[in-house]
Scaffold this motif. Structure first.
Motif, mmCIF file in Angstrom:
data_model
loop_
_atom_site.group_PDB
_atom_site.id
_atom_site.type_symbol
_atom_site.label_atom_id
_atom_site.label_comp_id
_atom_site.label_asym_id
_atom_site.label_seq_id
_atom_site.Cartn_x
_atom_site.Cartn_y
_atom_site.Cartn_z
ATOM 1 N N PRO A 99 -26.086 -14.469 15.948
ATOM 2 C CA PRO A 99 -26.393 -15.811 16.450
ATOM 3 C C PRO A 99 -26.720 -15.780 17.941
ATOM 4 O O PRO A 99 -26.019 -15.142 18.735
ATOM 5 C CB PRO A 99 -25.099 -16.592 16.194
ATOM 6 N N VAL A 100 -27.776 -16.482 18.309
ATOM 7 C CA VAL A 100 -28.169 -16.620 19.713
ATOM 8 C C VAL A 100 -28.535 -18.078 19.960
ATOM 9 O O VAL A 100 -29.290 -18.677 19.183
ATOM 10 C CB VAL A 100 -29.369 -15.719 20.068
ATOM 11 N N PHE A 101 -27.989 -18.643 21.028
ATOM 12 C CA PHE A 101 -28.367 -19.975 21.488
ATOM 13 C C PHE A 101 -29.264 -19.828 22.703
ATOM 14 O O PHE A 101 -28.925 -19.098 23.640
ATOM 15 C CB PHE A 101 -27.136 -20.803 21.858
ATOM 16 N N TRP A 102 -30.386 -20.534 22.695
ATOM 17 C CA TRP A 102 -31.298 -20.504 23.843
ATOM 18 C C TRP A 102 -31.563 -21.933 24.290
ATOM 19 O O TRP A 102 -32.100 -22.739 23.531
ATOM 20 C CB TRP A 102 -32.608 -19.813 23.470
ATOM 21 N N GLY A 103 -31.169 -22.240 25.510
ATOM 22 C CA GLY A 103 -31.439 -23.540 26.092
ATOM 23 C C GLY A 103 -32.295 -23.411 27.338
ATOM 24 O O GLY A 103 -32.088 -22.508 28.154
ATOM 25 N N ARG A 104 -33.272 -24.301 27.483
ATOM 26 C CA ARG A 104 -34.110 -24.307 28.683
ATOM 27 C C ARG A 104 -34.645 -25.714 28.912
ATOM 28 O O ARG A 104 -34.633 -26.558 28.012
ATOM 29 C CB ARG A 104 -35.271 -23.319 28.556
ATOM 30 N N GLY A 105 -35.117 -25.979 30.128
ATOM 31 C CA GLY A 105 -35.622 -27.294 30.484
ATOM 32 C C GLY A 105 -37.133 -27.355 30.541
ATOM 33 O O GLY A 105 -37.791 -26.360 30.849
ATOM 34 N N ASP B 274 -24.089 -28.869 23.535
ATOM 35 C CA ASP B 274 -24.688 -28.049 22.484
ATOM 36 C C ASP B 274 -24.100 -26.643 22.475
ATOM 37 O O ASP B 274 -23.885 -26.058 21.402
ATOM 38 C CB ASP B 274 -26.201 -27.979 22.674
ATOM 39 N N VAL B 275 -23.832 -26.106 23.648
ATOM 40 C CA VAL B 275 -23.198 -24.787 23.735
ATOM 41 C C VAL B 275 -21.811 -24.835 23.110
ATOM 42 O O VAL B 275 -21.407 -23.916 22.379
ATOM 43 C CB VAL B 275 -23.129 -24.308 25.207
ATOM 44 N N ARG B 276 -21.073 -25.902 23.382
ATOM 45 C CA ARG B 276 -19.738 -26.045 22.800
ATOM 46 C C ARG B 276 -19.817 -26.063 21.269
ATOM 47 O O ARG B 276 -19.016 -25.401 20.589
ATOM 48 C CB ARG B 276 -19.084 -27.329 23.316
ATOM 49 N N THR B 277 -20.770 -26.788 20.722
ATOM 50 C CA THR B 277 -20.943 -26.825 19.272
ATOM 51 C C THR B 277 -21.263 -25.439 18.728
ATOM 52 O O THR B 277 -20.711 -25.008 17.701
ATOM 53 C CB THR B 277 -22.063 -27.804 18.894
ATOM 54 N N PHE B 278 -22.146 -24.721 19.427
ATOM 55 C CA PHE B 278 -22.504 -23.361 19.025
ATOM 56 C C PHE B 278 -21.284 -22.446 19.031
ATOM 57 O O PHE B 278 -21.054 -21.682 18.082
ATOM 58 C CB PHE B 278 -23.579 -22.821 19.978
ATOM 59 N N LEU B 279 -20.470 -22.534 20.077
ATOM 60 C CA LEU B 279 -19.298 -21.659 20.186
ATOM 61 C C LEU B 279 -18.210 -22.041 19.189
ATOM 62 O O LEU B 279 -17.502 -21.164 18.673
ATOM 63 C CB LEU B 279 -18.757 -21.699 21.612
ATOM 64 N N ASP B 280 -18.068 -23.332 18.902
ATOM 65 C CA ASP B 280 -17.121 -23.736 17.861
ATOM 66 C C ASP B 280 -17.498 -23.109 16.520
ATOM 67 O O ASP B 280 -16.617 -22.653 15.760
ATOM 68 C CB ASP B 280 -17.105 -25.259 17.726
ATOM 69 N N LYS B 281 -18.781 -23.074 16.229
ATOM 70 C CA LYS B 281 -19.245 -22.448 14.987
ATOM 71 C C LYS B 281 -18.976 -20.954 14.991
ATOM 72 O O LYS B 281 -18.646 -20.362 13.950
ATOM 73 C CB LYS B 281 -20.725 -22.722 14.791
ATOM 74 N N ARG B 282 -19.107 -20.335 16.156
ATOM 75 C CA ARG B 282 -18.823 -18.895 16.222
ATOM 76 C C ARG B 282 -17.355 -18.627 15.937
ATOM 77 O O ARG B 282 -17.003 -17.654 15.259
ATOM 78 C CB ARG B 282 -19.194 -18.347 17.615
ATOM 79 N N LEU B 283 -16.481 -19.474 16.451
ATOM 80 C CA LEU B 283 -15.049 -19.310 16.176
ATOM 81 C C LEU B 283 -14.767 -19.447 14.680
ATOM 82 O O LEU B 283 -13.991 -18.682 14.105
ATOM 83 C CB LEU B 283 -14.239 -20.329 16.962
ATOM 84 N N ASP B 284 -15.403 -20.443 14.056
ATOM 85 C CA ASP B 284 -15.218 -20.633 12.619
ATOM 86 C C ASP B 284 -15.671 -19.393 11.857
ATOM 87 O O ASP B 284 -14.995 -18.930 10.924
ATOM 88 C CB ASP B 284 -16.005 -21.841 12.127
ATOM 89 N N ASP B 285 -16.818 -18.836 12.264
ATOM 90 C CA ASP B 285 -17.348 -17.651 11.593
ATOM 91 C C ASP B 285 -16.431 -16.447 11.806
ATOM 92 O O ASP B 285 -16.124 -15.697 10.867
ATOM 93 C CB ASP B 285 -18.749 -17.315 12.099
ATOM 94 N N LEU B 286 -15.996 -16.251 13.048
ATOM 95 C CA LEU B 286 -15.189 -15.072 13.375
ATOM 96 C C LEU B 286 -13.808 -15.135 12.736
ATOM 97 O O LEU B 286 -13.311 -14.133 12.221
ATOM 98 C CB LEU B 286 -15.060 -14.952 14.905
ATOM 99 N N ASP B 287 -13.212 -16.305 12.774
ATOM 100 C CA ASP B 287 -11.867 -16.429 12.208
ATOM 101 C C ASP B 287 -11.883 -16.486 10.681
ATOM 102 O O ASP B 287 -10.865 -16.279 10.045
ATOM 103 C CB ASP B 287 -11.181 -17.671 12.761
#
Length: 220
Positions: free
Chosen positions: A156-162, A205-218
């Motif tokens: 998983p990779v999150f990419w944010g830009r303006g 959005d980063v927080r949502t992405f990282l919450d999903k990573r925790l769910d996946d990892l755990d």
């Protein structure tokens, strides 16, 4: 042969006891050009508390009078030499080997130069890093030995830009746009009106992405 870069272990800012990483999910923060380890560290307030956070200090000093630190040079004829980005990523991996071997998982979050180095580290050693967050950064052009394995693993990779980011050249944005979807599980967003910076909406959005990573990892 070019001398390897070494990160200053004493400059790292930790949110948790680095001697008690066993079983913890570790998130590395990699700042941008002209900043230092203090720049992204306050972001930990927006991140899931389950993470141990380590904010790294880049190994180079930019030319005077620029402040802070840099991961690789952007000045001169070789300022876009991709080998410099690789060299910085190798220094991050060496730091991980020396100081984070006991972590349950390791993720990367980088801004601008730090984003480029994060993605390069992921390419150098795909099994080592669980995911990456690329804020206003880019994928370095050129092939890497780990690219085929990366495409198989599709981390998983999150990419944010303006839309108003005028710092990262357009050809690098276009390259990243083409490169990432073929090799990673990409998510992210383009933020209307955002300059070369990070917004509250992006952090949510980063927080949502990282919450999903925790769910996946755990859940593994």
């Amino acid at each position: 042969m070019t001398e390897a870069l070494v990160l200053d272990a004493d400059a790292v800012l930790w949110s948790a006891d680095p001697q008690a990483l066993a079983g913890r999910h570790l998130l590395l923060l990699l700042h941008g050009y002209g900043a230092d380890e203090h720049d992204l560290y306050p972001l930990r307030a927006y991140l899931p508390e389950q993470f141990a956070v380590a904010s790294l200090a880049a190994p180079l000093a930019p030319p005077w009078p620029a402040p802070g630190r840099s991961w690789y040079p952007i000045e001169g004829l070789d300022g876009r030499d991709p080998s410099h980005v690789t060299r910085a990523a190798e220094a991050v991996i060496a730091w991980v080997d020396a100081h984070a071997a006991g972590a349950a998982s390791i993720g990367l979050l980088g801004f601008s130069q730090g984003g480029a180095v994060s993605l390069q580290a992921l390419r150098l050693d795909p099994p080592r890093f669980a995911y990456a967050v690329n804020l206003s950064g880019y994928v370095t052009p050129g092939g890497m030995p780990g690219d085929a394995e990366l495409a198989e693993r599709r981390p998983p990779v999150f990419w944010g830009r303006g839309t108003n980011d005028d710092v990262i050249p357009g050809f690098l944005v276009e390259h990243t746009t083409q490169w990432l979807p073929e090799r990673v599980d990409l998510s992210g967003r383009v933020y209307q009106g955002l300059t070369h910076s990070v917004s509250e909406a992006e952090l949510a959005d980063v927080r949502t992405f990282l919450d999903k990573r925790l769910d996946d990892l755990d859940g593994d």
